[in-house]
Design an enzyme around this catalytic site. Structure first.
Site, PDB file in Angstrom:
ATOM      1  N   ASP A 155       0.831  -1.206   0.000  1.00 45.92           N
ATOM      2  CA  ASP A 155       0.000   0.000   0.000  1.00 45.92           C
ATOM      3  C   ASP A 155       0.865   1.256   0.000  1.00 45.92           C
ATOM      4  O   ASP A 155       0.604   2.201  -0.735  1.00 45.92           O
ATOM      5  CB  ASP A 155      -0.976   0.009   1.183  1.00 45.92           C
ATOM      6  CG  ASP A 155      -0.287  -0.180   2.524  1.00 45.92           C
ATOM      7  OD1 ASP A 155       0.875  -0.663   2.555  1.00 45.92           O
ATOM      8  OD2 ASP A 155      -0.882   0.150   3.556  1.00 45.92           O
ATOM      9  N   ASP A 188       7.310   4.038   2.940  1.00 46.19           N
ATOM     10  CA  ASP A 188       7.582   5.213   3.774  1.00 46.19           C
ATOM     11  C   ASP A 188       9.106   5.295   3.959  1.00 46.19           C
ATOM     12  O   ASP A 188       9.821   5.761   3.069  1.00 46.19           O
ATOM     13  CB  ASP A 188       6.813   4.995   5.088  1.00 46.19           C
ATOM     14  CG  ASP A 188       6.702   6.220   5.946  1.00 46.19           C
ATOM     15  OD1 ASP A 188       7.699   6.943   6.065  1.00 46.19           O
ATOM     16  OD2 ASP A 188       5.635   6.479   6.518  1.00 46.19           O
TER      17      ASP A 188
HETATM   18  C1  PRP Z   1       2.902  -0.037   6.543  1.00 49.04           C
HETATM   19  C2  PRP Z   1       2.872  -0.353   5.069  1.00 49.04           C
HETATM   20  C3  PRP Z   1       4.245  -0.876   4.787  1.00 49.04           C
HETATM   21  C4  PRP Z   1       5.105  -0.161   5.801  1.00 49.04           C
HETATM   22  C5  PRP Z   1       5.854   0.934   5.129  1.00 49.04           C
HETATM   23  O1  PRP Z   1       2.635  -1.197   7.250  1.00 49.04           O
HETATM   24  O2  PRP Z   1       1.879  -1.293   4.746  1.00 49.04           O
HETATM   25  O3  PRP Z   1       4.339  -2.266   4.947  1.00 49.04           O
HETATM   26  O4  PRP Z   1       4.229   0.408   6.787  1.00 49.04           O
HETATM   27  O5  PRP Z   1       6.663   1.606   6.055  1.00 49.04           O
HETATM   28  P1  PRP Z   1       8.245   1.681   5.919  1.00 49.04           P
HETATM   29  O6  PRP Z   1       8.536   2.007   4.482  1.00 49.04           O
HETATM   30  O7  PRP Z   1       8.586   2.826   6.857  1.00 49.04           O
HETATM   31  O8  PRP Z   1       8.812   0.389   6.353  1.00 49.04           O
HETATM   32  P2  PRP Z   1       2.315  -1.204   8.811  1.00 49.04           P
HETATM   33  O9  PRP Z   1       3.545  -1.568   9.576  1.00 49.04           O
HETATM   34  O10 PRP Z   1       1.630   0.083   9.195  1.00 49.04           O
HETATM   35  O11 PRP Z   1       1.321  -2.435   8.932  1.00 49.04           O
HETATM   36  P3  PRP Z   1      -0.109  -2.657   8.234  1.00 49.04           P
HETATM   37  O12 PRP Z   1       0.136  -2.859   6.761  1.00 49.04           O
HETATM   38  O13 PRP Z   1      -0.633  -3.886   8.891  1.00 49.04           O
HETATM   39  O14 PRP Z   1      -0.957  -1.437   8.496  1.00 49.04           O
END
Ligand code: PRP
Length: 185
Positions: A103, A106
């Site tokens: 999704d 970051d």
């Molecule tokens: C979110 C997203 C990515 C990650 C990106 O997942 O789905 O996997 O953060 O962040 P990064 O680039 O800083 O590593 P999250 O950990 O929020 O879990 P979720 O998908 O269950 O909401």
């Protein structure tokens, strides 16, 4: 649970813009993987909405699988760069043409770790399809082969992205007004 209208600052990507872009990504993938064995891997949980709409727009045979990652950190949204595999894939990916479906990218730590892990399993190819790229926040360089939208550094939610695990089902990407949003205990 509060109604999102109470803290929605604006819709960053509305439903029709989102769907139009996903349609194009589906067409691109269908073209690029026409004679290959396309295997989509969704990183739970945020990627689920994107995966299902993307699949509906891919017109070649393809398979799917899921994995879950959890990041260690201080507070839910803080990343320390360390991630842990909490649910592994069901199927072997050796010799398959894998596209990771995310999704949002970051800091890039999640993707970097997953790419490292999956490349050890010797897929035929390994590419990334991410709906949102919060490029300003990047801490580690990661390739995004198929990107939906590059977005500014704002607190976004909806369409797979949660706020304290809620609002993932909204059909658009919204921005939280931090002055109006209070986390619930
Ligand atoms: C979110 C997203 C990515 C990650 C990106 O997942 O789905 O996997 O953060 O962040 P990064 O680039 O800083 O590593 P999250 O950990 O929020 O879990 P979720 O998908 O269950 O909401």
């Amino acid at each position: 649970m509060r109604d999102y209208h109470d803290f929605l600052q604006k819709k960053l990507v509305d439903e029709s813009t989102l769907q139009a872009r996903i349609e194009s990504l589906g067409e691109e993938l269908s073209r690029d993987y026409k004679d290959k064995s396309l295997h989509l891997i969704c990183i739970l949980r945020g990627g689920v909405m994107f995966l299902t709409d993307l699949m509906r727009n891919i017109n070649i045979p393809h398979s799917i699988d899921f994995m879950a990652i959890s990041s260690y950190g201080v507070g839910a949204r803080q990343s320390t760069g360390q991630v842990r595999l909490t649910m592994d894939l069901r199927d072997d990916i050796q010799a398959r043409d894998v596209v990771l479906v995310e999704d949002i990218v970051d800091s890039g730590h999640t993707l970097a770790s997953v790419l490292e892990l999956l490349s050890l399993r010797k897929p035929a190819s390994l590419k990334v399809c991410a709906l949102l790229d919060k490029a300003e926040r990047r801490e580690v360089d990661v390739p995004i082969d198929y990107c939906g939208f590059t977005i500014p550094n704002e607190f976004v939610f909806g369409y797979g992205l949660d706020i304290d695990e809620y609002y993932r089902g909204l059909p658009f990407i919204g921005v939280v007004n931090p002055e109006l949003y209070q986390p619930e205990d």
